[in-house]
Scaffold this active site. Structure first.
Site, PDB file in Angstrom:
ATOM      1  N   ASP A 245      11.619  24.132  -0.403  1.00 38.77           N
ATOM      2  CA  ASP A 245      12.406  23.509  -1.355  1.00 38.77           C
ATOM      3  C   ASP A 245      13.814  23.328  -0.928  1.00 38.77           C
ATOM      4  OD1 ASP A 245       9.913  23.587  -3.119  1.00 38.77           O
ATOM      5  OD2 ASP A 245      10.312  25.749  -3.076  1.00 38.77           O
TER       6      ASP A 245
ATOM      7  N   LYS B  54       0.886  -1.222   0.195  1.00 37.61           N
ATOM      8  CA  LYS B  54      -0.118  -0.163   0.119  1.00 37.61           C
ATOM      9  C   LYS B  54       0.990   1.062  -0.035  1.00 37.61           C
ATOM     10  CE  LYS B  54      -0.406  -0.170   4.916  1.00 37.61           C
ATOM     11  NZ  LYS B  54      -1.027  -0.841   6.216  1.00 37.61           N
TER      12      LYS B  54
ATOM     13  N   HIS C 251      -6.652  -7.044  13.000  1.00 38.47           N
ATOM     14  CA  HIS C 251      -5.243  -6.381  12.956  1.00 38.47           C
ATOM     15  C   HIS C 251      -4.942  -6.044  14.512  1.00 38.47           C
ATOM     16  CE1 HIS C 251      -2.138  -3.982  11.157  1.00 38.47           C
ATOM     17  NE2 HIS C 251      -2.771  -2.898  11.326  1.00 38.47           N
TER      18      HIS C 251
ATOM     19  N   CYS D 199      13.062  24.649   4.664  1.00 34.86           N
ATOM     20  CA  CYS D 199      12.047  25.464   3.927  1.00 34.86           C
ATOM     21  C   CYS D 199      11.261  24.430   2.888  1.00 34.86           C
ATOM     22  CB  CYS D 199      12.974  26.573   2.807  1.00 34.86           C
ATOM     23  SG  CYS D 199      14.285  27.427   4.017  1.00 34.86           S
TER      24      CYS D 199
ATOM     25  N   ARG E 197     -11.040   0.246  14.628  1.00 34.54           N
ATOM     26  CA  ARG E 197     -11.063   0.948  13.451  1.00 34.54           C
ATOM     27  C   ARG E 197     -12.043   0.404  12.421  1.00 34.54           C
ATOM     28  NH1 ARG E 197      -5.099   1.081  10.670  1.00 34.54           N
ATOM     29  NH2 ARG E 197      -5.622  -0.898  10.180  1.00 34.54           N
TER      30      ARG E 197
ATOM     31  N   ARG F 231       0.638 -10.703   7.067  1.00 27.98           N
ATOM     32  CA  ARG F 231       0.797  -9.408   6.072  1.00 27.98           C
ATOM     33  C   ARG F 231       2.061  -8.663   6.448  1.00 27.98           C
ATOM     34  NH1 ARG F 231      -4.261  -9.412   9.147  1.00 27.98           N
ATOM     35  NH2 ARG F 231      -3.695  -7.642  10.179  1.00 27.98           N
TER      36      ARG F 231
ATOM     37  N   TYR G 264      14.125  30.871   7.620  1.00 26.11           N
ATOM     38  CA  TYR G 264      12.858  31.532   8.065  1.00 26.11           C
ATOM     39  C   TYR G 264      12.686  31.604   9.571  1.00 26.11           C
ATOM     40  CZ  TYR G 264      10.793  31.134   3.552  1.00 26.11           C
ATOM     41  OH  TYR G 264      10.663  31.371   2.044  1.00 26.11           O
TER      42      TYR G 264
HETATM   43  C1  LIG Z   1      -0.295  -1.880   6.860  1.00 26.25           C
HETATM   44  C2  LIG Z   1      -1.021  -2.995   7.389  1.00 26.25           C
HETATM   45  C3  LIG Z   1      -0.220  -4.224   7.701  1.00 26.25           C
HETATM   46  C4  LIG Z   1       1.512  -4.062   7.384  1.00 26.25           C
HETATM   47  O1  LIG Z   1       1.771  -3.685   8.843  1.00 26.25           O
HETATM   48  P1  LIG Z   1       3.447  -3.528   8.960  1.00 26.25           P
HETATM   49  O2  LIG Z   1       3.540  -3.100  10.398  1.00 26.25           O
HETATM   50  O3  LIG Z   1       3.931  -2.479   7.894  1.00 26.25           O
HETATM   51  O4  LIG Z   1       3.948  -4.880   8.721  1.00 26.25           O
HETATM   52  C5  LIG Z   1      -0.892  -5.240   7.933  1.00 26.25           C
HETATM   53  N1  LIG Z   1      -1.981  -5.457   8.225  1.00 26.25           N
HETATM   54  C6  LIG Z   1      -2.972  -4.161   7.938  1.00 26.25           C
HETATM   55  C7  LIG Z   1      -4.550  -4.388   8.120  1.00 26.25           C
HETATM   56  C8  LIG Z   1      -2.553  -2.895   7.681  1.00 26.25           C
HETATM   57  O5  LIG Z   1      -3.247  -1.805   7.309  1.00 26.25           O
END
Ligand SMILES: *Cc1c(COP(=O)(O)O)cnc(C)c1O
Length: 374
Positions: free
Chosen positions: A313, A39, A164, A311, A134, A220, A264
């Site tokens: 850039d 992602k 998660h 800054c 979530r 994951r 700045y």
């Molecule tokens: C982003 C994400 C992951 C990956 O997590 P890492 O900490 O980068 O390994 C796994 N599961 C879900 C649902 C996520 O949103």
């Protein structure tokens, strides 16, 4: 080292991403596989290139956050490779899910209803909320989760469910207990629907996979595949290396006198005569503004502290103690130069954020260069 072609660029070593991925494959138990999380443009590493490189290692399972990312990946991998969208897809795009063999996460009972109303038996996985609050069905009511899952079995092509973990990167006793409890809650729901033989049941992100009961069919894998840590206090296994370096050049060198200020807000005041290098990278490139008067870059193998505010850039750094710095000299913002290294994790630690945010924030105007070998 001098560069006359470039202003600000990242180098992504796809060979290192492959090595990291293969390392984690070696830790799997029989029957388990890795879902490569690509992602957010593969955490800033280039999602198409990363997905292609991983396919070459035999990876056939990817996760993204939205439909645009899913379609990007779909062009690069086989049609039967699995792509799971972990987040919300607007209902107008449900037909694309079906057409491109993309699996959608079911966020809620209401969302399941919308997906089913599309009438196409879209591939889906249920999110189970075990404490993150979530998305997902509430695991505190396992029978209710069961009822909902059963109700949609024939209307949608349900390939799995997952939860998660929210503190898997912490070794505090309280957090370990919380994580184990999250995993228990997922197990409770999954045991109620055992007879449905869902293909995938999973809960592990990087931190879960490395430091907890390796439960489920799937890991994951995100941040550690890119060689970064879930939390600064973590220690990654030996051999895992960051795949991304971020470079710029010196655009100008000047001397300033004691008492002069830089940038700045005049937040930096010279305590002695100094030599200052200007670097054509700023917060519009994604360079975190909280590194103002705080971070450092590497030039000729030495640390050069940032002086004044970053800054939009440009930024300025103190090169007083580095001999003979000139326009065109390479500046390492993230990476290694000689004996010095600054990782995205180090930078994040200084900036008060996490490595994830540092690499995801490197902006589109920064060129990506891909290195194939390790
Ligand atoms: C982003 C994400 C992951 C990956 O997590 P890492 O900490 O980068 O390994 C796994 N599961 C879900 C649902 C996520 O949103």
């Amino acid at each position: 080292m001098s560069d006359t072609k470039r202003r600000c660029w990242v180098e992504i070593n796809l060979g290192i991403i492959k090595e990291n991925y293969n390392f984690f494959c070696g830790l799997l138990k029989p029957g388990q596989h890795i879902m490569a999380v690509v992602k957010a443009d593969a955490y800033g590493h280039g999602d198409k290139e990363t997905a292609k490189a991983l396919s070459e290692c035999g990876c056939g399972h990817f996760a993204v956050s939205n439909i645009q990312e899913a379609l990007n990946i779909r062009q690069m991998v086989d049609y039967d490779a699995e792509i799971l969208i972990l987040g919300y897809t607007p209902p107008d795009f449900f037909n694309d899910l079906y057409k491109h063999n993309i699996t959608q996460t079911i966020l809620s009972e209401e969302y399941a209803g919308l997906l089913a109303a599309n009438g196409k038996r879209i591939k889906c996985q249920f999110a189970i909320d075990s404490g993150m609050n979530r998305i997902g069905l509430d695991a505190d009511f396992p029978e209710k989760c069961e009822g909902i899952i059963r109700r949609y079995m024939d209307k949608l092509d349900i390939t799995g469910m997952f939860t998660h973990l929210c503190v898997a990167d912490s070794f505090k006793e309280e957090d370990k207990v919380f994580t184990e409890n999250q995993i228990k809650k997922l197990k409770a729901v999954s045991s109620l629907v055992k007879d449905l033989n869902l293909k995938e049941i999973h809960c592990l992100n990087t931190a879960g996979g490395l430091w907890h009961d390796v439960y489920g069919s799937t890991i994951r894998l995100g941040i550690a595949m890119y060689g970064l840590k879930p939390d600064y206090s973590n220690v990654l296994p030996n051999g895992i290396r960051p795949a991304l370096s971020w470079k710029s050049v010196v655009s100008m060198v000047k001397r300033i006198s004691r008492g002069e200020t830089i940038g700045y807000g005049r937040t930096f005041r010279a305590q002695h005569d100094m030599v200052i290098a200007t670097i054509p990278t700023g917060y519009a490139d994604g360079y975190d503004r909280s590194l103002s008067n705080n971070g450092f870059v590497l030039i000729k193998g030495h640390k050069a502290p940032i002086t004044g505010r970053v800054c939009m850039d440009q930024l300025m750094a103190d090169v007083t103690s580095i001999p003979d710095v000139r326009m065109g000299d390479i500046v390492t913002l993230i990476g290694t130069d000689g004996n010095e290294t600054i990782s995205a994790d180090d930078m994040a630690h200084i900036a008060g954020t996490i490595g994830y945010e540092i690499v995801c924030s490197i902006s589109k105007r920064v060129e990506r260069e891909f290195i194939i070998g390790a």
